[in-house]
Design an enzyme around this catalytic site. Structure first.
Site, PDB file in Angstrom:
ATOM      1  N   ILE A   1     -11.821  47.714  33.955  1.00 28.61           N
ATOM      2  CA  ILE A   1     -11.689  46.306  33.565  1.00 28.61           C
ATOM      3  C   ILE A   1     -11.592  45.392  34.787  1.00 28.61           C
ATOM      4  O   ILE A   1     -11.669  44.190  34.671  1.00 28.61           O
ATOM      5  CB  ILE A   1     -10.527  46.058  32.569  1.00 28.61           C
ATOM      6  CG1 ILE A   1      -9.166  46.213  33.239  1.00 28.61           C
ATOM      7  CG2 ILE A   1     -10.645  46.938  31.355  1.00 28.61           C
ATOM      8  CD1 ILE A   1      -8.075  45.461  32.496  1.00 28.61           C
TER       9      ILE A   1
ATOM     10  N   SER B   1      -8.674  31.206  38.109  1.00 27.33           N
ATOM     11  CA  SER B   1      -9.256  31.601  36.821  1.00 27.33           C
ATOM     12  C   SER B   1     -10.722  31.198  36.673  1.00 27.33           C
ATOM     13  O   SER B   1     -11.146  30.128  37.114  1.00 27.33           O
ATOM     14  CB  SER B   1      -8.458  30.969  35.682  1.00 27.33           C
ATOM     15  OG  SER B   1      -9.124  31.209  34.466  1.00 27.33           O
TER      16      SER B   1
ATOM     17  N   LYS C   1       1.722  34.948  28.231  1.00 30.77           N
ATOM     18  CA  LYS C   1       1.105  35.533  27.032  1.00 30.77           C
ATOM     19  C   LYS C   1       2.106  36.050  25.996  1.00 30.77           C
ATOM     20  O   LYS C   1       1.788  36.128  24.823  1.00 30.77           O
ATOM     21  CB  LYS C   1       0.174  36.691  27.432  1.00 30.77           C
ATOM     22  CG  LYS C   1      -1.148  36.248  28.035  1.00 30.77           C
ATOM     23  CD  LYS C   1      -2.055  37.473  28.169  1.00 30.77           C
ATOM     24  CE  LYS C   1      -3.339  37.147  28.897  1.00 30.77           C
ATOM     25  NZ  LYS C   1      -4.274  38.284  28.856  1.00 30.77           N
TER      26      LYS C   1
ATOM     27  N   ASN D   1      -3.330  35.141  23.583  1.00 30.74           N
ATOM     28  CA  ASN D   1      -4.079  34.531  24.692  1.00 30.74           C
ATOM     29  C   ASN D   1      -4.912  33.335  24.244  1.00 30.74           C
ATOM     30  O   ASN D   1      -5.556  32.690  25.069  1.00 30.74           O
ATOM     31  CB  ASN D   1      -4.963  35.568  25.412  1.00 30.74           C
ATOM     32  CG  ASN D   1      -6.182  35.947  24.601  1.00 30.74           C
ATOM     33  OD1 ASN D   1      -6.230  35.740  23.388  1.00 30.74           O
ATOM     34  ND2 ASN D   1      -7.168  36.503  25.264  1.00 30.74           N
TER      35      ASN D   1
ATOM     36  N   ASP E   1      -8.499  39.650  23.534  1.00 28.39           N
ATOM     37  CA  ASP E   1      -8.788  40.704  24.520  1.00 28.39           C
ATOM     38  C   ASP E   1      -9.346  41.964  23.853  1.00 28.39           C
ATOM     39  O   ASP E   1     -10.175  42.662  24.427  1.00 28.39           O
ATOM     40  CB  ASP E   1      -7.522  41.068  25.312  1.00 28.39           C
ATOM     41  CG  ASP E   1      -7.166  40.007  26.334  1.00 28.39           C
ATOM     42  OD1 ASP E   1      -8.094  39.326  26.825  1.00 28.39           O
ATOM     43  OD2 ASP E   1      -5.980  39.844  26.642  1.00 28.39           O
TER      44      ASP E   1
ATOM     45  N   ALA F   1      -0.500  51.002  31.556  1.00 25.13           N
ATOM     46  CA  ALA F   1       0.204  50.711  30.299  1.00 25.13           C
ATOM     47  C   ALA F   1       0.727  49.274  30.289  1.00 25.13           C
ATOM     48  O   ALA F   1       1.766  48.978  29.704  1.00 25.13           O
ATOM     49  CB  ALA F   1       1.342  51.708  30.095  1.00 25.13           C
ATOM     50  N   GLY F   2       0.001  48.355  30.939  1.00 21.38           N
ATOM     51  CA  GLY F   2       0.406  46.948  30.968  1.00 21.38           C
ATOM     52  C   GLY F   2      -0.158  46.199  29.770  1.00 21.38           C
ATOM     53  O   GLY F   2      -0.541  46.805  28.756  1.00 21.38           O
ATOM     54  N   GLY F   3      -0.234  44.873  29.904  1.00 15.98           N
ATOM     55  CA  GLY F   3      -0.715  44.029  28.810  1.00 15.98           C
ATOM     56  C   GLY F   3      -2.153  44.349  28.442  1.00 15.98           C
ATOM     57  O   GLY F   3      -2.503  44.404  27.252  1.00 15.98           O
ATOM     58  N   ALA F   4      -2.993  44.559  29.435  1.00 13.87           N
ATOM     59  CA  ALA F   4      -4.405  44.855  29.163  1.00 13.87           C
ATOM     60  C   ALA F   4      -4.527  46.171  28.403  1.00 13.87           C
ATOM     61  O   ALA F   4      -5.315  46.288  27.459  1.00 13.87           O
ATOM     62  CB  ALA F   4      -5.180  44.913  30.470  1.00 13.87           C
TER      63      ALA F   4
HETATM   64  P1  ATR Z   1      -1.942  43.596  32.975  1.00 16.33           P
HETATM   65  O1  ATR Z   1      -1.310  42.632  32.026  1.00 16.33           O
HETATM   66  O2  ATR Z   1      -3.155  43.035  33.684  1.00 16.33           O
HETATM   67  O3  ATR Z   1      -2.218  44.927  32.364  1.00 16.33           O
HETATM   68  P2  ATR Z   1       0.501  44.517  34.204  1.00 16.33           P
HETATM   69  O4  ATR Z   1       1.168  44.340  32.885  1.00 16.33           O
HETATM   70  O5  ATR Z   1       1.207  44.052  35.405  1.00 16.33           O
HETATM   71  O6  ATR Z   1      -0.902  43.779  34.185  1.00 16.33           O
HETATM   72  O7  ATR Z   1       0.080  46.058  34.361  1.00 16.33           O
HETATM   73  C1  ATR Z   1      -0.503  46.543  35.510  1.00 16.33           C
HETATM   74  C2  ATR Z   1      -0.776  48.046  35.356  1.00 16.33           C
HETATM   75  O8  ATR Z   1      -1.291  48.520  36.618  1.00 16.33           O
HETATM   76  C3  ATR Z   1       0.448  48.865  35.035  1.00 16.33           C
HETATM   77  O9  ATR Z   1       0.090  49.961  34.224  1.00 16.33           O
HETATM   78  C4  ATR Z   1       0.887  49.347  36.424  1.00 16.33           C
HETATM   79  O10 ATR Z   1       1.637  50.533  36.420  1.00 16.33           O
HETATM   80  P3  ATR Z   1       3.260  50.490  36.299  1.00 16.33           P
HETATM   81  O11 ATR Z   1       3.567  50.400  34.841  1.00 16.33           O
HETATM   82  O12 ATR Z   1       3.691  51.778  36.920  1.00 16.33           O
HETATM   83  O13 ATR Z   1       3.717  49.295  37.083  1.00 16.33           O
HETATM   84  C5  ATR Z   1      -0.457  49.601  37.067  1.00 16.33           C
HETATM   85  N1  ATR Z   1      -0.355  49.610  38.526  1.00 16.33           N
HETATM   86  C6  ATR Z   1      -0.256  48.550  39.349  1.00 16.33           C
HETATM   87  N2  ATR Z   1      -0.179  48.948  40.644  1.00 16.33           N
HETATM   88  C7  ATR Z   1      -0.214  50.326  40.637  1.00 16.33           C
HETATM   89  C8  ATR Z   1      -0.172  51.347  41.656  1.00 16.33           C
HETATM   90  N3  ATR Z   1      -0.081  51.046  42.962  1.00 16.33           N
HETATM   91  N4  ATR Z   1      -0.259  52.639  41.248  1.00 16.33           N
HETATM   92  C9  ATR Z   1      -0.356  52.972  39.942  1.00 16.33           C
HETATM   93  N5  ATR Z   1      -0.392  52.049  38.931  1.00 16.33           N
HETATM   94  C10 ATR Z   1      -0.329  50.743  39.269  1.00 16.33           C
END
Ligand code: ATR
Length: 280
Positions: free
Chosen positions: A225, A19, A70, A91, A106, A133-136
């Site tokens: 990002i 970090s 988080k 966070n 964030d 569509a993850g946390g970010a």
């Molecule tokens: P964060 O909190 O940093 O957003 P996360 O919650 O793990 O991390 O989300 C990662 C994002 O990257 C997700 O949208 C993930 O897609 P999935 O929902 O299908 O897992 C995307 N991601 C990671 N690796 C990927 C890949 N090889 N191809 C397409 N999308 C990917």
């Protein structure tokens, strides 16, 4: 009466060794000559509750939370503000009289990075495409909604995760779900005002983000990002096409500011020397 009390702050997560937060907060603590500390504490999931109790007992003023705590930290908070509730993640925590107040910075980090890099950018001018569509993504979509983006196109590899995000969004009617393969299509890109990559694709050690920008209008801003590397393939490609680009480092730096203000009463600045320090 003056006191010599050290203001103790920290980051908790697992892992935390990578970090940049200790460097950022350490820089501001030194810059403002504060009697304060900020340390990274590695806490595996099973130790989260006990670890937080220890911080309270030891008189910490607050702490940041990173992956994977988080969401879990929310149940340990005595109070959570509306923003963190909508984003579904905390966070930043402030401790007062043994009580934890949680927020999410964030959204501020994302918005402020764009405002600083592209002061004339008008969020309301057209649709935004969000990849991931993850946390970010949850924080970023909340930021886009707050800034008045008229339509958000959300493209994620896993449709269920995008649906889950939609179900919890404050204004789901503004979000249109797209297949992952639709990200390069003309109908997706031709009227975009902004494209944001919130996935980890393009990060050092990960696969690059594959996207064709042929149909993207030249005036559309492109934000990644990912900040390691600073110039991702996406940004390199967008720049070559003449699109204005916004790198990811500013989001990391700006999201740290509100926490510092809550703990020390000073809103710190994102300066060039800090930017260089974090990138080196
Ligand atoms: P964060 O909190 O940093 O957003 P996360 O919650 O793990 O991390 O989300 C990662 C994002 O990257 C997700 O949208 C993930 O897609 P999935 O929902 O299908 O897992 C995307 N991601 C990671 N690796 C990927 C890949 N090889 N191809 C397409 N999308 C990917």
């Amino acid at each position: 009466m003056t006191t010599n009390m050290t203001t103790k702050t920290a980051l908790i997560g697992h892992p935390v060794s990578h970090s940049k937060s200790p460097l950022i907060h350490g820089h501001w603590i030194a810059k403002h000559g504060l009697n304060a500390t900020y340390e990274a504490i590695d806490l595996p999931c099973e130790d989260l509750e006990e670890g937080v109790q220890t911080l309270i007992r030891e008189g910490y003023k607050g702490f940041n939370i990173t992956v994977p705590h988080k969401v879990d930290i929310m149940s340990l908070c005595d109070q959570i503000d509306d923003l963190a509730r909508i984003v579904g993640a905390v966070n930043t925590v402030t401790i007062e009289n043994g009580k934890l107040s949680g927020t999410n910075t964030d959204v501020y980090g994302f918005t402020q990075n764009i405002r600083e890099t592209a002061p004339d950018f008008d969020f309301t001018k057209g649709p935004a495409l969000v990849l991931g569509a993850g946390g970010a993504a949850r924080a970023i979509i909340q930021g886009l909604i707050a800034q008045g983006v008229p339509e958000i196109r959300l493209s994620n590899r896993t449709k269920e995760k995008a649906l889950e995000l939609l179900e919890n969004a404050s204004t789901p009617e503004k979000i249109k779900l797209l297949n992952w393969d639709a990200r390069s299509e003309k109908s997706t890109q031709q009227d975009l005002n902004l494209l944001v990559n919130t996935t980890s694709l393009g990060m050092t050690g990960k696969t690059p983000l594959e996207i064709d920008l042929t149909h993207l209008p030249p005036a559309a801003h492109v934000n990644d990002i990912v900040y390691a590397p600073l110039m991702t393939d996406l940004l390199t490609k967008a720049k070559a096409n003449g699109n204005p680009i916004i790198t990811g480092i500013g989001m990391l730096l700006h999201q740290a500011r509100p926490g510092f203000k809550l703990w020390h009463g000073i809103m710190p600045e994102v300066t060039e020397d800090l930017r260089e320090k974090v990138l080196s």
